[in-house]
Design an enzyme around this catalytic site. Structure first.
Site: not given
Ligand code: A3P
Length: 279
Positions: A92, A242-243
């Site tokens: 990041h 999470r969502k």
């Molecule tokens: P939310 O908190 O809105 O649910 P990162 O991987 O960059 O940390 O991002 C995390 C976000 O991506 C979280 O968002 C997570 O739920 C979502 N995420 C992870 N896997 C996913 C998937 N397969 N499809 C859609 N969203 C996903």
């Protein structure tokens, strides 16, 4: 927060180790076939990392390894050095803080963008769900921290601006929007395969899209002790999955918060080719 020369980092490691890792990253030895998955925190890094890993292995099977074990700012350089090729690394960090050789050797980068309002909501839950952040505030108090760049990885808009400039100058960076991946995963995975130079069948692309859907990944990934490093810091039922929705900010932001967001971000977003679609 560990503040390193004005740059905010949060880590499950000791501050001196975080510092050592941070200073070592620019000198990391890179290989021509390294792929870097980069995004601001909570923009879909886990998701994309999994898709890229599957495309490179040619199998639609959940990788029994954790994304965090391939994360530049989380791992010691010696450990990253030992990962066999092809490595799917992720970070990041701002582009200027990434390994210099990655740019010199024209390694491939996949850069993911997500609506910054959804990023803010997701990051809020992240900071509340992981004890390291020691955060118990309300969203109304959190939003200013995000918009003013006071959280880890500092300023979101500066981060995106740096990638925007690099995207104009370099062909080895592939841009993906989280929202496109969500609405049309198969097409995005196909484009990604093309960018990575991977030949694969339509069946494989479909299977990867399915295996990496939110519902599948949530169940599958949580089966592995993949979060061995971070798990001890998860509060209650916190999950990295999470969502996985788009537009959740609309149910979270109050009218006043929306106006505040606009006053801080909107003009700059309109001036950004990458972020204009969210205005
Ligand atoms: P939310 O908190 O809105 O649910 P990162 O991987 O960059 O940390 O991002 C995390 C976000 O991506 C979280 O968002 C997570 O739920 C979502 N995420 C992870 N896997 C996913 C998937 N397969 N499809 C859609 N969203 C996903």
């Amino acid at each position: 927060l560990t503040n390193i020369d004005g740059y905010n980092m949060v880590s499950f490691r000791q501050p001196e180790i975080v510092r050592e890792i941070f200073y070592n990253i620019p000198q990391l030895k890179c290989r021509h076939d390294d792929v870097f998955v980069c995004a601001s925190s909570k923009s879909g890094t886990h998701w994309t990392w999994e898709i890229v890993s599957m495309l490179l292995t040619g199998k639609a099977e959940i990788i029994p390894k954790s994304k965090v074990a391939h994360m530049l700012e989380a791992m010691l350089t010696e450990i990253i050095d030992e990962i066999p090729s092809p490595r799917v690394l992720n970070s990041h960090l701002h582009l200027c803080r990434l390994p210099r050789e990655a740019l010199e050797k024209k390694c491939k980068f996949v850069f993911i963008l997500r609506d910054p309002r959804d990023v803010a909501v997701s990051l809020y839950h992240h900071c509340k769900g992981i004890s390291l952040y020691e955060y118990d505030g309300m969203f109304e108090n959190f939003l200013p921290l995000f918009l003013e760049g006071k959280l880890e990885y500092n300023n979101y808009l500066e981060y995106v601006a740096e990638w925007e400039k690099a995207l104009e100058e370099r062909s080895e960076i592939h841009l993906i929007y989280y929202e496109d991946l969500k609405t049309n995963c198969i097409d995005e995975v196909r484009k990604l395969a093309l960018f990575l130079g991977v030949t694969c069948t339509d069946d494989l692309i479909r299977d990867i899209s399915y295996k990496c859907s939110f519902e599948q990944m949530k169940v599958e990934k949580e089966k592995y002790p993949l979060e061995e490093l971070r798990q001890p810091f998860f509060r209650n039922n916190f999950s990295m999955f999470r969502k996985g929705a788009t537009g959740e900010w609309k149910n979270t932001f109050t009218v006043a918060q929306n106006e505040y967001f606009d006053s801080m971000f909107l003009e700059k977003m309109k001036n950004s080719k990458l972020l204009r679609r969210y205005t």
